[in-house]
Design an enzyme around this catalytic site. Structure first.
Site: not given
Ligand code: PEP
Length: 248
Positions: A165, A10, A12, A95, A211, A97
């Site tokens: 997530e 992703n 973003k 997601h 992460s 966000e």
């Molecule tokens: C995400 O936004 O889906 C995500 C997992 O971000 P990150 O890997 O940067 O934590």
């Protein structure tokens, strides 16, 4: 039926024509495993660009969002037919966000999921609790609530990949421990078994996001209910290929 390992990237709201071309070219040049489904999600503006540069048909494209209408007066929104038209085959929905910043409700995410599936696109359905909800012991309650909204409108989950997530792990460098993540994934599958039956629940990929990077991805290898990753920050870096290869 064995669940095919799935790794999503992703991007973003990151990238430019130059940087996305570079990522796509590095995927074209890499030796990628055939037993991993690989999907990258550049910003919608660059889906067509990425599609034009992708040579390896093993890598699919996802949009990061879709609106539940085919066309019309919905300024700034993106329709499923348009996503298909530029060569993408998946959409990320729900997601955190979008749930937290854009205030998308569980019902709206479910409505979008239904619409996108009707257009024969796959859905990467993100669920997960915030830190406050985790501290209040509400992790499973939140995940189940987010899943139930979709279960209410979708009976066939064959084109849905669930991405667990935990919001506190996204972009923080603090990934869930393998034990923690496995526990929650197991409970999510148990809940899906109650809602959809054992056969369907056992076939749904439940991937972990938060992460994940080139160093920690393999630490989840022994987790029976973790069927891949949704990767944010690290999907913009060469280590994404290490994550794709982490089960080899
Ligand atoms: C995400 O936004 O889906 C995500 C997992 O971000 P990150 O890997 O940067 O934590």
């Amino acid at each position: 039926m064995a669940r095919k390992f799935f790794v999503g990237g992703n991007f973003k709201m990151n990238g430019s024509k130059a940087s996305i071309k570079q990522i796509v070219e590095s995927l074209n040049a890499a030796e990628l495993p055939t037993d991993v489904e690989i999907v990258i999600a550049p910003p919608a503006l660059y889906l067509h660009w990425a599609h034009d540069h992708l040579k390896d048909t093993k890598v699919e494209l996802a949009a990061q969002n879709a609106f539940p209408k085919d066309n019309g007066a919905y300024t700034g929104e993106i329709a499923a037919p348009q996503i298909k038209d530029v060569g993408a085959t998946w959409v990320i929905l729900g997601h955190s966000e979008r749930r937290t910043i854009i205030k998308e409700s569980d019902e709206f995410v479910a409505d979008k999921t239904k619409h996108v599936l009707e257009h024969d696109l796959g859905v990467i359905l993100c669920i997960g609790e915030t830190l406050e909800e985790r501290d209040a012991g509400m992790t499973l309650e939140v995940c189940n609530r987010q899943l139930d909204a979709v279960c209410d409108v979708i009976k066939d989950w064959s084109r849905i990949v669930v991405a667990y997530e935990p919001v506190w792990a996204i972009g923080t460098g603090l990934a869930a421990t393998p034990d923690d993540a496995q526990f929650t994934h197991h409970e999510i599958r148990k809940h899906l078994t109650e809602k959809l039956g054992e056969e369907q629940a056992n076939s749904i990929r439940i991937i972990y996001g938060g992460s994940v990077n080139g160093k920690n991805a393999a630490s989840f290898n022994a987790c029976a209910d973790i069927d891949g990753y949704l990767v944010g920050g690290a999907s913009l870096k060469p280590e994404f290929i290490d994550i794709v290869n982490s089960r080899q």
